[in-house]
Each structure stands twice: as C-alpha cells, then as structure tokens.
Design a protein around this motif. Sequence first.
Motif, mmCIF file in Angstrom:
data_model
loop_
_atom_site.group_PDB
_atom_site.id
_atom_site.type_symbol
_atom_site.label_atom_id
_atom_site.label_comp_id
_atom_site.label_asym_id
_atom_site.label_seq_id
_atom_site.Cartn_x
_atom_site.Cartn_y
_atom_site.Cartn_z
ATOM 1 N N GLU B 128 0.864 -1.170 0.000
ATOM 2 C CA GLU B 128 0.000 0.000 0.000
ATOM 3 C C GLU B 128 0.901 1.219 0.000
ATOM 4 O OE1 GLU B 128 -3.709 2.002 2.466
ATOM 5 O OE2 GLU B 128 -2.950 0.001 2.941
ATOM 6 N N ALA B 129 0.864 1.963 -1.066
ATOM 7 C CA ALA B 129 1.797 3.065 -1.243
ATOM 8 C C ALA B 129 1.051 4.275 -1.771
ATOM 9 C CB ALA B 129 2.905 2.671 -2.219
ATOM 10 N N PRO B 130 1.537 5.469 -1.458
ATOM 11 C CA PRO B 130 0.886 6.661 -2.010
ATOM 12 C C PRO B 130 1.175 6.774 -3.497
ATOM 13 C CG PRO B 130 2.822 7.274 -0.762
ATOM 14 C CD PRO B 130 2.615 5.808 -0.533
ATOM 15 N N ALA B 131 0.158 7.128 -4.223
ATOM 16 C CA ALA B 131 0.274 7.191 -5.675
ATOM 17 C C ALA B 131 -0.460 8.421 -6.170
ATOM 18 C CB ALA B 131 -0.296 5.938 -6.338
ATOM 19 N N VAL B 132 -0.161 8.788 -7.394
ATOM 20 C CA VAL B 132 -0.796 9.928 -8.034
ATOM 21 C C VAL B 132 -1.673 9.397 -9.152
ATOM 22 C CG1 VAL B 132 -0.419 12.063 -9.285
ATOM 23 C CG2 VAL B 132 1.146 11.389 -7.470
ATOM 24 N N PHE B 133 -2.943 9.760 -9.125
ATOM 25 C CA PHE B 133 -3.883 9.330 -10.153
ATOM 26 C C PHE B 133 -4.315 10.555 -10.938
ATOM 27 C CE2 PHE B 133 -4.336 5.105 -8.529
ATOM 28 C CZ PHE B 133 -4.126 5.241 -7.174
ATOM 29 N N THR B 154 0.713 6.536 -11.125
ATOM 30 C CA THR B 154 2.168 6.512 -11.042
ATOM 31 C C THR B 154 2.558 6.265 -9.603
ATOM 32 O OG1 THR B 154 2.260 8.131 -12.821
ATOM 33 C CG2 THR B 154 4.268 7.758 -11.583
ATOM 34 N N VAL B 155 3.375 5.258 -9.368
ATOM 35 C CA VAL B 155 3.759 4.905 -8.011
ATOM 36 C C VAL B 155 5.220 4.490 -8.033
ATOM 37 C CG1 VAL B 155 3.147 2.472 -8.160
ATOM 38 C CG2 VAL B 155 3.041 3.637 -5.961
ATOM 39 N N THR B 156 5.897 4.687 -6.903
ATOM 40 C CA THR B 156 7.299 4.310 -6.768
ATOM 41 C C THR B 156 7.392 3.148 -5.792
ATOM 42 O OG1 THR B 156 7.973 6.579 -7.157
ATOM 43 C CG2 THR B 156 9.588 5.104 -6.186
#
Lengths: 320, 183
Positions: B128-133, B154-156
């Motif tokens: 579970e990671a912060p992502a930009v949608f 986009t996620v790292t």
Amino acid sequence: MGMVGLRDVFLVAPAYHHQNAGVISGSDHMNSNAAAAAALGVGVIPLLTAGTPQQNVEDSDINFLGNNRRWQNNNNNHETQYLHFKSTNQTTVGTSSNNSGSGSGASGTATCQDCGNQAKKECKQRRCRTCCKSRGFDCSTHVKSTWVSAARRRERQVMPTGANPTAGSSLSTSSGTKKPRIVGSQQQQQQQATSHTSTSNTPPQSFETSSSRQDGGGSREAWPGQVRAAAVFKCVRVTAVEDGDDEYAYQAVVKIGGHVFKGFLYDQGLEPKEGFPSMSDLHLGGSANNHNGVSASAPILDPPNVVYGGGGGSGGGFYS
Amino acid sequence: MLGLRNIILLSPPPTQITRPSLPPVNFAAVEDNNTVGEKVCRDCGNRAKKECLFERCRTCCKSRGYNCVTHVKSTWIPSSATRSSSSPSERKKKLKIDKQSSPNVSLLPTTTSRQERGFREGLPGKIEAPAVFKRTRVTAISNNEQAEIGYQATVTISGHIFKGFLHYYGVDHNKAFPCLSQK
C-alpha cells in the motif's frame, strides 16, 4: 491495377482465418488463394496448409495442430457467445455476415475499439486479444491457449519459401511495390496478437458488463482531475511472448467518484532523484524490509490469495 | 518428402551465421529483399519497429504507458480503415490518447528497461503506497463512441517507477473499495 492488388490482398486474410476455424473448406477457395498468392507474392499460406500433414513429427507442428483443435473448440463457444451478444445488446446491431463469402466477410469485420486491429465478433468488449489483456478484461473469448506468435508463424513460412525458386521469383516480382506486401504481412499479424498476463485475481462478476460505457457527461465532470492517495498494489507476473525473462508489474483497483478503475502499472525504470518526494521513499523503505508487504491498516485485497497464481482465479478476490 | 526435408535442414545455418551476436537465436523471417533482423514486439509478437527502444509495437507501447520516441502520436490510420476503401471519409479515424495525460516526470527511455533478477526477488507481493492518479481521456477508434474516462497511476516501489492506465470498470454496487477521492 494497384487497387485490384489491394482487393486481392483483402480477400486472402479472411479466407485464411476461416480455413483455420474449419468453416470454409473446398478446392475453389484453395484455387482462389493460390491465384491471389501468385499475384501478390504471398505464396506462403497454401504451402503452410499443404505442408502441415507432412511435418507431424516436429514438436512445433504438434503445437500448431493443438492450436487448430483449440480453435475448433473455441468455434463452438464463439457461436453461443455471438447469440448471447445479440440478445444482450440490441441497440448496437452488428453485421450478420459471418459464414457468407470472403468479400462480405471483409466488409463485416469487427475492429478493435482501441487499436483498430481486426477483432473477433464473439468478443463482448469488441477488442482484440492484445487490448483485452492490457485492459484487464476477463474476456471468455480471448482465453489463454496454445497460441503461436506471428513471428514463429512467419519463421515457418519462410523456410519453404526460401527453398522454393518459384516463390522466390514471385517475391522478386513483388519487390517493386512495397505497399501490398506490408498490408499482407500486417493482416497476418493482426490475427495473432496476445500478451500472456497471469494475474492472481479475476474481477468480480458484478463488474463484467457487456456495455462498459460510462454515464452521461454530467457525472463525468464530478471526477477529480488528479488524486493523491494511498492505494493497494498487487504484484503480477507479465510473461513475454518468447521464452525470455518474465517481468513483474503491479495491478491496482481503485474507486474514484463512486466508480471502479482497474489497470496494470508497468516498470518504467529507476526513479529520478528529483522526481518524487522523499515521503514515498521512507514509506517504501519500511515496506521493503517487510518481505510480505503487509501494511499496518487492513488491506483491501484478501491476504490468503496467491500472488503469483495462474490465470482464472477465484472471482471473490476483491471483496474484504 | 526426402527432398523437402533436406531443404528444410539446409535453411537454419545461414540465419545463425547472419545473427552471431544475439544470445537468443531467433529464427526470424530472413528475406533478401527485407532488412535482416526484424524485431518483434515482446508483448504480443507483432512486428515492431527497430527504432523503438522498448522493442514493442505501437499498441503495447500505448498500453504500457511508455513515452516512446518512435511511437509518437501521429495521424496514424488503422489498417481496417485502409482495408475498407469504399468510403474515403473513414480514413480520418485515429487512435487518440489525450496529450494531457503526459506525466510531469520526464523519464528517459533506456535500452535496458528489463528488470534484473535480484530486483524482481525483492519486489513485495502486495503493498500500500501513495500514488498519483491523473484523469485521462481514452478515445475509441471509431468516432461514434464517446470518450472514456480513465486514470493514469504513477507509483514508486523499491526505487522503480511503475506507471499504467486504470480503465473504467463500472459502478461499485457492493461498496467493496473505499473511495479515494473523498479522502
């Protein structure tokens, strides 16, 4: 003259497809295929069909025969699905020229909504195999099978062609005009396109709608342009067509504006230093130490699901 | 039959001589008229351009979200439109993906974009990671269909950037997922 050549190219591909499906069989079609092939230099297709029973010893040909059997099985499924498609979607009336001649077959070809390739009529999503896989649709028509890639098919076709002097002469005659041969090769490629994506979870049944169109323009404006939030990403294995190394991607299912969006995130490479904030690095660092990757909060997806399982898993994987 | 078998046996050695440097020996279609060593897409097996650094066709470059320099958005006409030459107005159909969906991060295309074995083993199975949608508009080939809303994520993860398109799946009747936009 060029137009006639293009039309002849059009006639070859659906006949070839029908022959593989076992729908059309006869010497007339063989003669027409041979004539069109001689006119355009595509003399590979009849040689492949003629050479199939003689090369039963090789393993690759056995796969090809298995592919034929699989297509025959799929043909029965296609007919039922086509009837189902007609019963469900009455607004979009498709063309009903399935088993007619090759001319009307070319005119009634269903095209993929995403890339314009030739799609099967039985596919509910009206997309080709590649786009069905990339969008994550659980299409029952484009099921994973013993499919042979176009490159290998071309590889088999070239061997007898290189040895046959008459085919060489026909290729030399067609070397003046590049367009018909390119179109012919593209037609062969379109019918054999797939990417093997093995996901551990299949989408639940409530999301499988034949008409996956969105609502009117009013509700579309309610969706935010950009959302920064934490989401759950599930690791999946993406297999290449050839026997190369596998690649791992991440599958995400999020709900934005009351609607569910699903897709695959592919590896773009190393992160640039100036690209992302350090907060994600710290969070990822903590998660990287924990090999299971279980976060503190309750995960959306069920933990006991197999991460690297094969395709066609249980449908209830997304419910918590 | 014996003649055919002999002819078949003679053809593999020239291809091996032609491609001595490639570790996986692919018996691709070698013709005297064409350029030797055509590339195939690593995802779908279609013919890919040699200039594409990701070794993929246009469709797979689009679906994977690669910023391919070769497969740039152009006035590309699908082959079905050229096949149906009865109406010339249909040639205006294009594959459209809105340019607004281009990411802020400018990723340089690398020839070795494959994942190494050690990196793959270290990837977490679920994270579970912060992502930009970012909202994007995906247009179908035929102009009859309305534009479809999707989100580009986009996620790292483990130092790598993962990017892809999330397509529309329908209304969440069972409320199985928490709504991200309400946070």
